[in-house]
Scaffold this motif. Structure first.
Motif, PDB file in Angstrom:
ATOM      1  N   GLY A 138      66.205 -24.619 122.799  1.00  0.00           N
ATOM      2  CA  GLY A 138      65.651 -23.715 123.788  1.00  0.00           C
ATOM      3  C   GLY A 138      66.367 -22.383 123.827  1.00  0.00           C
ATOM      4  O   GLY A 138      65.761 -21.345 124.105  1.00  0.00           O
ATOM      5  N   GLY A 163      60.275 -16.496 124.925  1.00  0.00           N
ATOM      6  CA  GLY A 163      60.384 -17.930 124.714  1.00  0.00           C
ATOM      7  C   GLY A 163      61.792 -18.462 124.637  1.00  0.00           C
ATOM      8  O   GLY A 163      61.992 -19.669 124.501  1.00  0.00           O
ATOM      9  N   ASN A 166      65.991 -22.081 128.674  1.00  0.00           N
ATOM     10  CA  ASN A 166      65.564 -23.395 129.142  1.00  0.00           C
ATOM     11  C   ASN A 166      65.091 -23.405 130.593  1.00  0.00           C
ATOM     12  O   ASN A 166      64.718 -24.467 131.106  1.00  0.00           O
ATOM     13  N   ALA A 169      61.220 -24.129 131.177  1.00  0.00           N
ATOM     14  CA  ALA A 169      60.537 -24.408 129.910  1.00  0.00           C
ATOM     15  C   ALA A 169      59.849 -25.761 130.009  1.00  0.00           C
ATOM     16  O   ALA A 169      60.173 -26.595 130.867  1.00  0.00           O
ATOM     17  N   THR A 170      58.899 -25.990 129.131  1.00  0.00           N
ATOM     18  CA  THR A 170      58.127 -27.237 129.135  1.00  0.00           C
ATOM     19  C   THR A 170      58.509 -28.094 127.945  1.00  0.00           C
ATOM     20  O   THR A 170      58.489 -27.631 126.801  1.00  0.00           O
ATOM     21  N   GLU A 222      50.861 -27.282 125.372  1.00  0.00           N
ATOM     22  CA  GLU A 222      51.551 -26.736 126.538  1.00  0.00           C
ATOM     23  C   GLU A 222      53.071 -26.761 126.418  1.00  0.00           C
ATOM     24  O   GLU A 222      53.756 -26.166 127.250  1.00  0.00           O
ATOM     25  N   SER A 223      53.620 -27.426 125.431  1.00  0.00           N
ATOM     26  CA  SER A 223      55.064 -27.636 125.384  1.00  0.00           C
ATOM     27  C   SER A 223      55.780 -26.574 124.561  1.00  0.00           C
ATOM     28  O   SER A 223      55.304 -26.152 123.507  1.00  0.00           O
ATOM     29  N   ASP A 224      56.946 -26.173 125.064  1.00  0.00           N
ATOM     30  CA  ASP A 224      57.840 -25.323 124.281  1.00  0.00           C
ATOM     31  C   ASP A 224      58.613 -26.169 123.270  1.00  0.00           C
ATOM     32  O   ASP A 224      58.989 -25.688 122.207  1.00  0.00           O
ATOM     33  N   THR A 225      58.855 -27.418 123.623  1.00  0.00           N
ATOM     34  CA  THR A 225      59.475 -28.388 122.717  1.00  0.00           C
ATOM     35  C   THR A 225      58.700 -29.687 122.818  1.00  0.00           C
ATOM     36  O   THR A 225      58.395 -30.153 123.918  1.00  0.00           O
ATOM     37  N   ARG A 249      52.638 -23.897 120.405  1.00  0.00           N
ATOM     38  CA  ARG A 249      52.900 -22.493 120.676  1.00  0.00           C
ATOM     39  C   ARG A 249      53.724 -21.882 119.546  1.00  0.00           C
ATOM     40  O   ARG A 249      54.571 -22.567 118.947  1.00  0.00           O
ATOM     41  N   ALA A 252      57.512 -22.676 119.038  1.00  0.00           N
ATOM     42  CA  ALA A 252      57.845 -23.954 119.668  1.00  0.00           C
ATOM     43  C   ALA A 252      58.693 -24.806 118.722  1.00  0.00           C
ATOM     44  O   ALA A 252      58.732 -24.584 117.506  1.00  0.00           O
TER      45      ALA A 252
END
Length: 348
Positions: A138, A163, A166, A169-170, A222-225, A249, A252
């Motif tokens: 992150g 981006g 953390n 973040a999602t 929808e997730s960053d990770t 994304r 991501a």
């Protein structure tokens, strides 16, 4: 006349099962320190050498003929019908690692052999590794450290990169497996929005876990990770393919500590080469990767050699759990961490 006191009954002798180690020499040396071997010897009668990493030799068959329980580990050969025929007294297997798929065969279930696994102990460091990679990823630690080394400019941390960070973040968790659940638990103190996709977990149970249940496509979009924790089954082989990877994304991070074959690696190479996403891979398919595999040269990719599982002093945890399982079984209490033919279908 007064009744004569009854003669004292003879003390019962605790059952001390005859036990042999069946694993590679490297696994035995890593997991069973002298202290661990001494602890095992307190609850069982260890069979004499050799260590059983080849079950077809005359020496191995002589040992197998006497054992009640096998303590297995990485490198244990399959316990097939021929092996069981040479081990008529064998009633249980206590595995010092996670998955038992490589050595527990149908013949074991047909014999009624009881099986235990140290997967619960091995899950802890895997979850810790995963959380560390989520948080480091992150903050773009690896990329920024590389840039710092190349430029020697400390103001890198002041750059406004979209981006990065953390805060709120999602994080998407694929599968509420034992490890997945531990990851969700460890993420609770952080300011993160945690999503879960697991077809066996409904919205109510997800809320109890402190996460939000979503569909598979939504998880990736929808997730960053995205952190992969699904076991490798026929239904999950290649599950994370082009469509799901395309939904991620830009920038991501994909973390995989499950099984390499859950990912479509050809599709993964494409999106990594395009610079669309980043990846942390502790498992690959095959594992290890051959020297010339394109994943080695993909930008934004960290490949580690199965480090997430128990390492170093963490092996002690595996030995302690296994000794505890042998103690319970010898006392007639059964295994605390049993693996059955039915549950094996859903395990890694």
């Amino acid at each position: 006349m007064p009744t004569a006191p009854a003669a004292p009954s003879a003390p019962t002798t605790p059952f001390r099962p005859r036990v042999a180690l069946a694993m590679s020499p490297e696994a035995a040396q890593a997991v069973f320190t002298p202290e661990a071997l001494a602890a095992l010897g307190e609850v069982c009668a260890p069979a004499p050498p050799p260590l059983l990493d080849d079950l077809t030799t005359d020496q191995a068959r002589a040992v197998l003929a006497e054992v009640d329980l096998l303590v297995t580990g990485w490198g244990c050969p399959p316990l097939d019908a021929a092996v069981l025929a040479a081990a008529p007294r064998l009633r249980a297997v206590a595995h010092t690692a996670g998955s038992v798929r490589a050595h527990i065969t149908d013949a074991c279930w047909e014999r009624g052999v009881e099986v235990s696994s140290a997967a619960a102990a091995n899950a802890l460091p895997v979850a810790e590794y995963t959380v560390a990679m989520i948080l480091l990823g992150g903050k773009r630690v690896l990329e920024r450290a590389r840039a710092y080394r190349e430029t020697r400019r400390r103001d890198i941390w002041l750059r406004d990169e979209p981006g990065v960070g953390n805060y709120r973040a999602t994080v998407g968790i694929l599968s509420a497996s034992r490890i997945g659940r531990r990851v969700m638990e460890l993420l609770r103190p952080y300011d993160l929005d945690v999503l879960l996709h697991d077809p066996y977990v409904d919205a109510e149970e997800a809320a109890e876990l402190g996460v939000r249940a979503v569909g598979l496509g939504e998880l990736f979009a929808e997730s960053d990770t995205v952190s992969v924790h699904t076991p490798l089954l026929d239904a999950t082989r290649g599950l994370v393919g082009r469509d799901l990877l395309a939904r991620m994304r830009r920038g991501a991070l994909l973390v995989n500590t499950s099984r390499g074959a859950v990912l479509d690696q050809d599709a993964l190479v494409e999106v990594l080469r395009a610079g669309r996403i980043r990846a942390v891979l502790d498992v690959t398919d095959p594992d290890p990767l051959p020297t010339g595999h394109p994943l080695w040269d993909c930008p934004g990719t960290l490949i580690t050699p199965h480090l997430a599982g128990s390492q170093g002093n963490e092996w002690q945890r595996l030995a302690e759990l296994t000794v505890g399982e042998v103690r319970r079984w010898a006392a007639g209490d059964g295994f605390a961490h049993p693996v059955t033919r039915g549950t094996l279908v859903y395990l890694a």
